[in-house]
Every structure is written in structure tokens, then in C-alpha cells.
Design a protein around this motif. Structure first.
Motif, PDB file in Angstrom:
ATOM      1  N   TYR A  23       0.854  -1.185   0.000  1.00  0.00           N
ATOM      2  CA  TYR A  23       0.000   0.000   0.000  1.00  0.00           C
ATOM      3  C   TYR A  23       0.893   1.240   0.000  1.00  0.00           C
ATOM      4  CZ  TYR A  23      -3.582  -3.387   1.237  1.00  0.00           C
ATOM      5  OH  TYR A  23      -4.426  -4.457   1.233  1.00  0.00           O
ATOM      6  N   ASP A  25       1.485   3.529   2.247  1.00  0.00           N
ATOM      7  CA  ASP A  25       2.323   3.798   3.416  1.00  0.00           C
ATOM      8  C   ASP A  25       2.549   2.580   4.305  1.00  0.00           C
ATOM      9  OD1 ASP A  25      -0.206   3.534   4.354  1.00  0.00           O
ATOM     10  OD2 ASP A  25      -0.226   5.355   5.561  1.00  0.00           O
ATOM     11  N   HIS A  26       2.141   1.418   3.843  1.00  0.00           N
ATOM     12  CA  HIS A  26       2.451   0.219   4.625  1.00  0.00           C
ATOM     13  C   HIS A  26       2.387  -1.014   3.732  1.00  0.00           C
ATOM     14  CE1 HIS A  26      -1.987   0.274   4.816  1.00  0.00           C
ATOM     15  NE2 HIS A  26      -1.920  -1.025   5.050  1.00  0.00           N
ATOM     16  N   VAL A  27       3.017  -2.054   4.206  1.00  0.00           N
ATOM     17  CA  VAL A  27       3.015  -3.336   3.501  1.00  0.00           C
ATOM     18  C   VAL A  27       2.413  -4.380   4.437  1.00  0.00           C
ATOM     19  CG1 VAL A  27       4.440  -5.103   2.394  1.00  0.00           C
ATOM     20  CG2 VAL A  27       5.128  -2.698   2.279  1.00  0.00           C
ATOM     21  N   VAL A  28       1.509  -5.198   3.910  1.00  0.00           N
ATOM     22  CA  VAL A  28       0.958  -6.302   4.696  1.00  0.00           C
ATOM     23  C   VAL A  28       1.581  -7.590   4.177  1.00  0.00           C
ATOM     24  CG1 VAL A  28      -1.120  -7.555   5.366  1.00  0.00           C
ATOM     25  CG2 VAL A  28      -1.199  -5.061   5.107  1.00  0.00           C
ATOM     26  N   LEU A  29       2.253  -8.285   5.083  1.00  0.00           N
ATOM     27  CA  LEU A  29       2.955  -9.520   4.700  1.00  0.00           C
ATOM     28  C   LEU A  29       2.218 -10.709   5.293  1.00  0.00           C
ATOM     29  CD1 LEU A  29       5.873  -7.542   5.800  1.00  0.00           C
ATOM     30  CD2 LEU A  29       6.253  -8.824   3.699  1.00  0.00           C
ATOM     31  N   PRO A  31       3.121 -14.316   5.943  1.00  0.00           N
ATOM     32  CA  PRO A  31       4.007 -15.491   5.925  1.00  0.00           C
ATOM     33  C   PRO A  31       3.194 -16.777   5.966  1.00  0.00           C
ATOM     34  CG  PRO A  31       4.289 -14.214   7.954  1.00  0.00           C
ATOM     35  CD  PRO A  31       3.279 -13.500   7.134  1.00  0.00           C
TER      36      PRO A  31
ATOM     37  N   PRO B  84      12.223 -13.315  11.143  1.00  0.00           N
ATOM     38  CA  PRO B  84      11.708 -12.143  11.872  1.00  0.00           C
ATOM     39  C   PRO B  84      10.218 -12.261  12.185  1.00  0.00           C
ATOM     40  CG  PRO B  84      11.909 -11.593   9.550  1.00  0.00           C
ATOM     41  CD  PRO B  84      12.391 -13.021   9.695  1.00  0.00           C
ATOM     42  N   TYR B  85       9.578 -13.300  11.654  1.00  0.00           N
ATOM     43  CA  TYR B  85       8.127 -13.491  11.854  1.00  0.00           C
ATOM     44  C   TYR B  85       7.831 -14.437  13.028  1.00  0.00           C
ATOM     45  CZ  TYR B  85       8.264 -11.784   7.050  1.00  0.00           C
ATOM     46  OH  TYR B  85       8.507 -11.044   5.928  1.00  0.00           O
ATOM     47  N   PRO B 134      -1.406 -11.444  10.097  1.00  0.00           N
ATOM     48  CA  PRO B 134      -0.428 -10.987   9.101  1.00  0.00           C
ATOM     49  C   PRO B 134       0.519  -9.984   9.722  1.00  0.00           C
ATOM     50  CG  PRO B 134      -2.608 -10.069   8.655  1.00  0.00           C
ATOM     51  CD  PRO B 134      -2.785 -11.054   9.766  1.00  0.00           C
ATOM     52  N   PHE B 135       1.629  -9.766   9.072  1.00  0.00           N
ATOM     53  CA  PHE B 135       2.592  -8.773   9.541  1.00  0.00           C
ATOM     54  C   PHE B 135       2.388  -7.465   8.802  1.00  0.00           C
ATOM     55  CE2 PHE B 135       6.192 -10.201  12.308  1.00  0.00           C
ATOM     56  CZ  PHE B 135       5.557 -11.325  12.790  1.00  0.00           C
ATOM     57  N   VAL B 136       2.667  -6.381   9.496  1.00  0.00           N
ATOM     58  CA  VAL B 136       2.572  -5.054   8.887  1.00  0.00           C
ATOM     59  C   VAL B 136       3.942  -4.389   8.977  1.00  0.00           C
ATOM     60  CG1 VAL B 136       1.574  -2.751   9.130  1.00  0.00           C
ATOM     61  CG2 VAL B 136       0.112  -4.773   9.354  1.00  0.00           C
ATOM     62  N   LYS B 137       4.341  -3.789   7.869  1.00  0.00           N
ATOM     63  CA  LYS B 137       5.598  -3.043   7.862  1.00  0.00           C
ATOM     64  C   LYS B 137       5.299  -1.602   7.474  1.00  0.00           C
ATOM     65  CE  LYS B 137       9.998  -2.934   5.418  1.00  0.00           C
ATOM     66  NZ  LYS B 137      10.714  -3.453   4.241  1.00  0.00           N
ATOM     67  N   THR B 138       5.663  -0.691   8.362  1.00  0.00           N
ATOM     68  CA  THR B 138       5.542   0.735   8.062  1.00  0.00           C
ATOM     69  C   THR B 138       6.920   1.354   8.257  1.00  0.00           C
ATOM     70  OG1 THR B 138       5.092   1.484  10.314  1.00  0.00           O
ATOM     71  CG2 THR B 138       3.197   0.709   9.039  1.00  0.00           C
ATOM     72  N   ARG B 159      -3.059   5.030  12.028  1.00  0.00           N
ATOM     73  CA  ARG B 159      -1.662   5.125  11.616  1.00  0.00           C
ATOM     74  C   ARG B 159      -1.502   4.914  10.118  1.00  0.00           C
ATOM     75  NH1 ARG B 159      -0.972   2.473  16.901  1.00  0.00           N
ATOM     76  NH2 ARG B 159      -1.962   0.732  15.905  1.00  0.00           N
ATOM     77  N   ARG B 160      -2.527   4.302   9.514  1.00  0.00           N
ATOM     78  CA  ARG B 160      -2.448   4.052   8.082  1.00  0.00           C
ATOM     79  C   ARG B 160      -3.198   5.170   7.366  1.00  0.00           C
ATOM     80  NH1 ARG B 160      -4.319  -2.278   8.587  1.00  0.00           N
ATOM     81  NH2 ARG B 160      -2.820  -2.767  10.213  1.00  0.00           N
ATOM     82  N   ASP B 163      -5.577   3.132   3.241  1.00  0.00           N
ATOM     83  CA  ASP B 163      -5.836   1.707   3.303  1.00  0.00           C
ATOM     84  C   ASP B 163      -6.332   1.158   1.976  1.00  0.00           C
ATOM     85  OD1 ASP B 163      -5.233  -0.118   5.165  1.00  0.00           O
ATOM     86  OD2 ASP B 163      -7.049   0.103   6.364  1.00  0.00           O
TER      87      ASP B 163
END
Lengths: 185, 181
Positions: A23, A25-29, A31, B84-85, B134-138, B159-160, B163
Motif C-alpha cells: 500500500y 504507506d504500509h506493507v501487509v505480509l 508469511p 523475523p516473523y 499478518p505482519f505489517v511493515k511501516t 496510523r495508516r 488503506d
């Protein structure tokens, strides 16, 4: 990511391949859930040989509990040593040791069968948190440590034990009494 | 009915208190775990993590050398060559809301307050295995999605800023294009 069988020493592998939704401003991963694939098994609810794992763990803890009185005394000895150290020198190191000893007791005393001792240790930690870098009044620290030792010595295992409950309530009042002074700096 | 087979899990306990490590180990063995590793501070915890690649970590907050929060921060690096997960359960005597928030913002998966109970620990491990988020990276966070559920009535901090599924990654954009035609 390589996942060696349980029991073998694994090696790190940089090969991550994780689906990602990108997205602005963020990435949803996402795994892959390899733990679920590896560890989940289906059981027949009618199978009487299946023992509830929680009950099995509680039983294992019961078997260990014969050690708890010894461990409780060791934790109190550590708190006592830290209390004596803060009485001699009220520096950051000795206060950190005192906090850690009280913190250990607040987390473990209930497991060891002395919930009121845990509550008193919890109160001492809260007091030290509220004071920040300032040392707590030494007489109040002494009262907390002596009360914890008295609770164990008297075998006050129930929350409604008269002596234990009176000690815990009295200490809470003492902490409340100095709270305005803490707030007012 | 499904069960989690703990004998298939490799678990690392990081706690400076030997009594607490023994209690947690006893509970895990009771659940059926066989491979349980221990470390007594954050530094040795990181060493065991990188050498044994546990599936789940159970970490105390207050520890010497570096504490549980610092350990979590070191593990939650998106470019790390080690997993890291990995699910991390923070087991601590701290129960204040501010502490819970700080642990969550460091990337902790589950939070468990002492005194410990078999039921609560079992439930946290089950959550890690059966319901991973899920993991979120900001720019300033990497960890499990801090929103545990997708709610239209979410009232927490926003914070997002965006979306919408606006894909800015060129490779992902190409993937979308390839699907379209």
C-alpha cells in the motif's frame, strides 16, 4: 525458509518468500503458516486415550509444587538482600536490584501458593514505578519485606487469611498516604 | 477436533529467573513439548534464537544486559536472515496498559501476565499456531498486525493514512497487469 526437524540443530536461511500486499504507506505480509501445517493433528473427540493437555500440564505443575516453599524462601532471601543493600546505599544499582527482586515475587508468589505475598510485592513495585528515580522511604520498604516474610512464616496461603489480609491492607494504606507527596513531587 | 502437537514445536524460554524457567518448561512438557531451550538474559536469548531457530519464543520483560523489549526489537527486523516473523509471547509481571501497548508496539505477538496458568499459556501458544496475524511493515513498525480484527467501528489511532489497495511496488503492479490481460 528451511525448517529442520525438531531435535536437529538448524541453520539460518535467508530465503524468505512471503506474499505481500503493498500500500502507499504500509506493507501487509502474509508469511505461510508452516507451524499449523506441521503441528496440527485431528483427533477423535470420542477417543478416551486423549488426555487434555492443560490438565496434564497442571498435574505436572502439581508434581513440581513440592519445591515451591523452598523457592519462595529463596526469592524472599533475594528480596531481603536487596533491601539491606538499599538501606546501605541508595544508588540506582541497588534500587534496580530491589525492584527486580520484588518484581520476581509479584509474578511468582501466587504460583508458589502465596497470593497475598504477591500482592504486597506488586504494591512495592507500583510504588517504585510511581517514584521513578527517587528511592522509596526505607521504613516502608522494610515493612513490605517483613510482611511478605510473615505471610510465608504463618502459612497465610488464602487471600482471606486474617493476618495476611490485614498486612496487605495496612501496607496499601501506607502507600496511599504517601501518594499525594509523590504526585506533588 | 484438532489438537496442536507440541512435540513438533521447538520453543525457547528467555527469563532471568531460574524458578520461572522451570515452571514454564514443566508446563510445556505437560503440553507435550519435547524440545525446549532456555536462556537467562536477552543476549544469550538472541544467541540461542539464531543458533536453534525456535518456532516460538516465550520472553520475560525485565532482564539484565538487554531486556525482553530490546530482544523483541532485535528479532523484528524485516531484513533479518533469521526468522523475523517468529511468534513471541511476552510473559511478564507487568500488567499496566502502558506496558501492554509498549510490548505490542515492539512487535510482541501475545501478552501473558504472571502469575502464569497452564490454561492461559496453552491458549497463547494455540493462538500463535492456529490464528497468526499478518505482519505489517511501516516506516516505524514491523510486527504482527496490531489490529486483531477487521472492525468497521475501529476507534484506535489511525496510523495508516491510506488503506486503499494502491499498489506502489512496480513488481506487484506488473503482476496485477498480467492478471488483467
Amino acid at each position: 525458509m528451511r525448517e529442520p526437524p525438531v531435535g536437529q540443530v538448524p541453520t539460518a536461511d535467508p530465503g524468505f518468500d512471503v506474499p505481500a500486499d503493498v500500500y502507499a504507506d504500509h506493507v501487509v505480509l502474509r508469511p505461510p503458516n508452516r507451524l499449523k501445517a506441521r503441528a496440527v493433528r485431528h483427533v477423535d473427540p470420542k477417543d478416551s486415550s486423549e488426555v487434555d493437555p492443560v490438565r496434564r500440564a497442571e498435574h505436572a505443575l502439581d508434581l513440581l509444587s513440592h519445591e515451591f516453599d523452598l523457592w519462595m524462601n529463596a526469592e524472599i532471601d533475594a528480596l531481603e538482600a536487596a533491601r539491606l543493600a538499599t538501606a546501605k546505599r541508595r544508588d540506582a544499582g541497588s534500587l534496580a536490584d530491589l525492584y527486580r527482586a520484588a518484581h520476581d515475587l509479584r509474578g511468582q508468589a501466587a504460583t508458589f501458593g502465596f497470593p497475598l505475598a504477591g500482592e504486597i510485592a506488586d504494591g512495592l513495585c507500583d510504588l517504585m514505578d510511581a517514584l521513578g528515580d527517587r528511592p522509596p522511604p526505607q521504613p516502608l520498604v522494610d515493612h513490605h519485606v517483613e510482611a511478605i516474610r510473615a505471610i510465608v512464616r504463618e502459612g497465610a496461603r488464602d487471600r482471606d487469611h486474617p493476618l495476611g489480609a490485614a498486612l496487605a491492607a495496612g501496607l496499601a494504606e501506607m502507600r496511599d498516604a504517601i501518594a499525594p507527596r509523590i504526585d506533588g513531587q | 477436533m484438532i489438537r496442536v502437537d507440541f512435540s513438533k514445536l521447538r520453543i525457547l524460554i528467555v527469563d532471568d529467573n531460574a524458578h520461572m524457567r522451570r515452571i514454564v518448561r514443566t508446563l510445556l512438557h505437560g503440553f507435550g513439548a519435547r524440545e525446549v531451550h532456555e536462556a537467562e538474559d536477552g543476549a544469550s536469548g538472541l544467541e540461542v534464537f539464531t543458533s536453534h531457530l525456535p518456532d516460538i519464543l516465550i520472553v520475560d520483560w525485565a532482564m539484565p544486559i538487554f531486556d525482553g523489549i530490546e530482544l523483541v526489537s532485535m528479532i523484528r527486523r524485516p531484513d533479518s536472515v533469521v526468522n523475523p516473523y517468529v511468534p513471541i509471547i511476552m510473559l511478564t509481571g507487568h500488567s499496566e496498559k502502558s506496558r501492554v501497548m509498549r510490548a505490542r508496539d515492539a512487535g510482541v505477538t501475545e501478552f501473558l501476565c504472571k502469575p502464569i496458568s497452564a490454561k492461559a499459556l496453552h491458549q497463547r501458544v494455540l493462538n500463535c499456531v492456529l490464528n497468526p496475524r499478518p505482519f505489517v511493515k511501516t516506516k516505524d513498525y514491523f510486527g504482527p498486525d496490531r489490529r486483531r480484527s477487521q472492525s468497521a467501528s475501529y476507534t484506535g489511532p489511525e496510523r495508516r493514512t491510506n488503506d486503499d489497495a494502491i499498489v506502489v511496488d512496480p513488481s506487484a503492479e506488473r503482476l496485477r497487469e498480467s492478471v488483467r490481460y
